[in-house]
Design an enzyme around this catalytic site. Structure first.
Site, PDB file in Angstrom:
ATOM      1  N   HIS A  15      72.167  53.071  55.658  1.00  0.00           N
ATOM      2  CA  HIS A  15      71.411  53.429  54.449  1.00  0.00           C
ATOM      3  C   HIS A  15      71.712  54.879  54.058  1.00  0.00           C
ATOM      4  O   HIS A  15      71.669  55.763  54.899  1.00  0.00           O
ATOM      5  CB  HIS A  15      69.925  53.241  54.792  1.00  0.00           C
ATOM      6  CG  HIS A  15      68.984  53.475  53.678  1.00  0.00           C
ATOM      7  ND1 HIS A  15      67.853  54.246  53.819  1.00  0.00           N
ATOM      8  CD2 HIS A  15      68.969  53.031  52.390  1.00  0.00           C
ATOM      9  CE1 HIS A  15      67.178  54.257  52.679  1.00  0.00           C
ATOM     10  NE2 HIS A  15      67.839  53.533  51.802  1.00  0.00           N
ATOM     11  N   HIS A  57      70.024  60.600  45.663  1.00  0.00           N
ATOM     12  CA  HIS A  57      68.947  59.613  45.549  1.00  0.00           C
ATOM     13  C   HIS A  57      67.890  59.998  44.528  1.00  0.00           C
ATOM     14  O   HIS A  57      67.482  59.194  43.705  1.00  0.00           O
ATOM     15  CB  HIS A  57      68.300  59.410  46.926  1.00  0.00           C
ATOM     16  CG  HIS A  57      67.183  58.409  46.918  1.00  0.00           C
ATOM     17  ND1 HIS A  57      65.879  58.744  46.574  1.00  0.00           N
ATOM     18  CD2 HIS A  57      67.163  57.081  47.189  1.00  0.00           C
ATOM     19  CE1 HIS A  57      65.121  57.666  46.642  1.00  0.00           C
ATOM     20  NE2 HIS A  57      65.872  56.639  47.021  1.00  0.00           N
TER      21      HIS A  57
HETATM   22  O1  G3P Z   1      69.803  49.765  48.325  1.00  0.00           O
HETATM   23  C1  G3P Z   1      68.770  49.663  49.254  1.00  0.00           C
HETATM   24  C2  G3P Z   1      67.886  50.877  49.277  1.00  0.00           C
HETATM   25  O2  G3P Z   1      68.687  52.026  49.289  1.00  0.00           O
HETATM   26  C3  G3P Z   1      66.957  50.947  48.103  1.00  0.00           C
HETATM   27  O3  G3P Z   1      66.017  51.980  48.227  1.00  0.00           O
HETATM   28  O4  G3P Z   1      65.125  54.142  47.480  1.00  0.00           O
HETATM   29  O5  G3P Z   1      66.552  54.029  49.510  1.00  0.00           O
HETATM   30  O6  G3P Z   1      67.562  53.723  47.265  1.00  0.00           O
HETATM   31  P1  G3P Z   1      66.347  53.537  48.113  1.00  0.00           P
HETATM   32 MG    MG Z   2      69.616  53.310  47.832  1.00  0.00          MG
END
Ligand code: G3P
Ligand code: MG
Length: 249
Positions: A15, A57
């Site tokens: 992630h 992000h």
């Molecule tokens: O793509 C999965 C996840 O990254 C979505 O949540 O807020 O971490 O981008 P976020």
């Molecule tokens: Mg994400």
């Protein structure tokens, strides 16, 4: 556009590039993920003021940098010179916001498949999707890694797909319901990416019955990972691939 087969994808997906083991959305994260045995990563892509896709992000740089500012109001040269490593740990000082181009190049070099999450700043949904899609369409098959496009924004994903028709995509949503499956199918998605909170086995079964692979975020505990894989989940976005890789593969 040449593409990877729609599936299978590696189950464990780091992630924000490097999960908890590196500053998020950085090239250092990609390197550490690859070195740790990950074969796939996820990262977030937003446009700078001058329309360059970069990895970040939040709509501001405040949380990850030691300065503050709005991404959509800052030029790419400034963003790409912004340190987002030191705040995570002094050992990562000098690590800056990467461009999408640099991240794709590095994924390709490291043999990492990339889930590119289009994360448009509010009001820039279609423009962000279009720019990202065009960028991908302009790259030759030997210039980019295996890709999966995704977004919480239907407008962004639709615009990207219009420019890069053959790239597999996934619909990202925090709430599972019949509308989510309909949106995913309408966008020609191979997968639906669902939040761990509130997810039930029946949701996974319904998505699979609709012909969609299910990916789940953010899964940081091995018992959760095991349960989800047992339900038929195909991929796990995780900050703790160090805990998951050996058991889940
Ligand atoms: O793509 C999965 C996840 O990254 C979505 O949540 O807020 O971490 O981008 P976020
Ligand atoms: Mg994400």
């Amino acid at each position: 556009i040449c593409q990877m087969p729609r599936w299978p994808w590696p189950k464990v997906i780091a992630h924000r590039c490097g999960g908890a083991l590196a500053p998020e959305n950085t090239l250092a994260g990609l390197a550490i993920a690859a070195r740790s045995g990950c074969r796939a990563v996820e990262f977030d892509v937003m446009l700078s003021r001058d329309g360059v896709p970069v990895l970040i992000h939040d709509e501001t740089i405040d949380r990850c940098a030691s300065s503050s500012g709005t991404v959509a109001a800052l030029d790419a040269t400034l963003l790409m010179a912004t340190d987002v490593g030191a705040r995570f740990h002094p050992a990562f000082a000098g690590e800056t916001i990467p461009s999408l181009d640099a991240a794709l190049r590095r994924c390709r070099e490291l043999g990492l498949a990339a889930n590119l999450e289009i994360k448009p700043a509010q009001g820039h949904e279609v423009e962000t999707g279009r720019v990202v899609g065009r960028r991908l369409a302009s790259l030759g098959p030997d210039q980019r890694p295996a890709l999966l496009l995704s977004s919480f924004s239907e407008g962004a994903l639709e615009a990207a797909v219009a420019e890069a028709k053959n790239i597999p995509r996934g619909w990202l949503t925090d709430a599972f319901d019949a509308a989510a499956l309909k949106t995913a199918s309408g966008l020609g998605c191979a997968s639906v990416h669902l939040a761990l909170d509130g997810l039930e086995a029946a949701h996974v079964a319904a998505a699979r019955a609709a012909g969609l692979e299910v990916l789940v975020y953010t899964v940081n505990r091995l018992p959760d990972a095991r349960r989800l894989v047992g339900w038929g989940v195909s991929g796990l976005f995780t900050d703790r691939y160090d805990l998951l890789l050996d058991a889940i593969g």
